[in-house]
Motif scaffolding. Structure first.
Motif, PDB file in Angstrom:
ATOM      1  N   UNK A 127     -19.554  -1.863   8.467  1.00  0.00           N
ATOM      2  CA  UNK A 127     -18.617  -2.220   7.425  1.00  0.00           C
ATOM      3  C   UNK A 127     -17.225  -2.372   8.031  1.00  0.00           C
ATOM      4  N   UNK A 143     -31.238  -1.114   8.061  1.00  0.00           N
ATOM      5  CA  UNK A 143     -32.031  -1.757   7.030  1.00  0.00           C
ATOM      6  C   UNK A 143     -33.385  -2.158   7.608  1.00  0.00           C
ATOM      7  N   UNK A 153     -25.098   1.203   9.117  1.00  0.00           N
ATOM      8  CA  UNK A 153     -26.258   1.262   8.234  1.00  0.00           C
ATOM      9  C   UNK A 153     -27.472   0.675   8.945  1.00  0.00           C
ATOM     10  N   UNK A 191     -19.513  -6.414   5.100  1.00  0.00           N
ATOM     11  CA  UNK A 191     -20.507  -5.936   6.059  1.00  0.00           C
ATOM     12  C   UNK A 191     -21.007  -7.086   6.919  1.00  0.00           C
ATOM     13  N   UNK A 192     -21.253  -6.737   8.171  1.00  0.00           N
ATOM     14  CA  UNK A 192     -21.795  -7.687   9.142  1.00  0.00           C
ATOM     15  C   UNK A 192     -23.049  -7.081   9.760  1.00  0.00           C
ATOM     16  N   UNK A 193     -24.005  -7.956  10.060  1.00  0.00           N
ATOM     17  CA  UNK A 193     -25.298  -7.501  10.525  1.00  0.00           C
ATOM     18  C   UNK A 193     -25.552  -7.883  11.974  1.00  0.00           C
ATOM     19  N   UNK A 194     -26.286  -7.015  12.653  1.00  0.00           N
ATOM     20  CA  UNK A 194     -26.772  -7.340  13.974  1.00  0.00           C
ATOM     21  C   UNK A 194     -27.881  -8.372  13.895  1.00  0.00           C
ATOM     22  N   UNK A 195     -28.342  -8.870  15.046  1.00  0.00           N
ATOM     23  CA  UNK A 195     -29.350  -9.937  15.070  1.00  0.00           C
ATOM     24  C   UNK A 195     -30.743  -9.472  14.702  1.00  0.00           C
ATOM     25  N   UNK A 253     -32.630  -4.031  11.058  1.00  0.00           N
ATOM     26  CA  UNK A 253     -31.269  -4.528  11.267  1.00  0.00           C
ATOM     27  C   UNK A 253     -30.255  -3.413  11.082  1.00  0.00           C
TER      28      UNK A 253
END
Lengths: 118, 110
Positions: free
Chosen positions: A96, A35, A33, A107-111, A92
């Protein structure tokens, strides 16, 4: 958890130009995803990028402005096209973990990529 | 679409104080997560908690899915707890898409 990297981490661009942001994951994931977080605001989903199919865009976001590629299960790019100062944001990517339909879908997000458009 | 409301919008504490952040959501959810965004913009996963109670050190969270709210508890706050706390939910038919609340800005003074 997945380790996610983004390039570039930040950039300053001139209006009218385009910037491509890369998102790399250290494991294969089905769903990725993108954002956007405008200054002082919350996060808003731009689009869902699944490998092997066209990206699905949310209301208010169009493919001509934010083209997305998803060539394999570990990589995606987001391009911000014909930029204006209003595009200044943090962008970002997220992934998932857990199979869709399972009881676990964290879910985990990039920096993030901090973009400033002059 | 699903609506997410967080309260309070801002919170100022002295080091050592306890606090409770609230997240209300308008419909049934598959997923609810709490994040901490640090000053560099990085989103840190705190809890994956679509229902029930979890604890991790000084932080704990409770989600009452039937009543459509979640609470994040921070005990013995430290200056490093400062930042923005986001609640995000995935609606039943959202297929992985997270809707974020507006966040709570927490400032902890020494």
């Amino acid at each position: 958890s997945a380790v996610i990297s983004q390039k570039p981490s930040r950039d300053i661009c001139q209006r009218g130009t385009s910037l491509t942001i890369q998102c790399q994951v250290d494991s294969q994931v089905t769903m990725m995803f993108w954002y956007r977080q405008q200054p002082g605001q919350s996060l808003t989903l731009i689009a869902t990028a699944n490998q092997g199919s066209e990206a699905t865009y949310e209301s208010g976001f169009v493919i001509d402005k934010f083209p997305i590629s998803r060539p394999n299960l570990t990589f995606s790019t987001l391009t911000v096209s014909n930029m204006s100062p209003e595009d200044s944001s943090i962008y970002l990517c997220s992934v998932e973990e857990g199979a869709r339909g399972s009881s676990y879908n964290e879910q985990f997000f990039g920096p993030g990529t901090r973009l400033t458009v002059l | 679409g699903i609506q997410v409301e967080q309260s309070p919008p801002d919170l100022i504490l002295q080091e050592g104080a306890n606090s409770t952040l609230r997240c209300n959501f308008s419909d049934s959810v598959n997923n609810l997560q709490w994040f901490h965004q640090n000053p560099w913009g990085q989103l840190i996963n705190l809890f994956y908690i679509p229902s029930g109670t979890k604890q991790n050190g000084r932080l704990s969270a409770t989600t009452v899915a039937t009543e459509r709210y979640s609470l994040l508890y921070i005990s013995s706050s430290q200056t490093t707890d400062s930042g923005v706390y986001f609640c995000a939910v995935e609606g039943r038919t959202s297929y992985g898409k997270l809707t974020f609340g507006q966040g709570t800005i927490l400032t902890v003074h020494p």
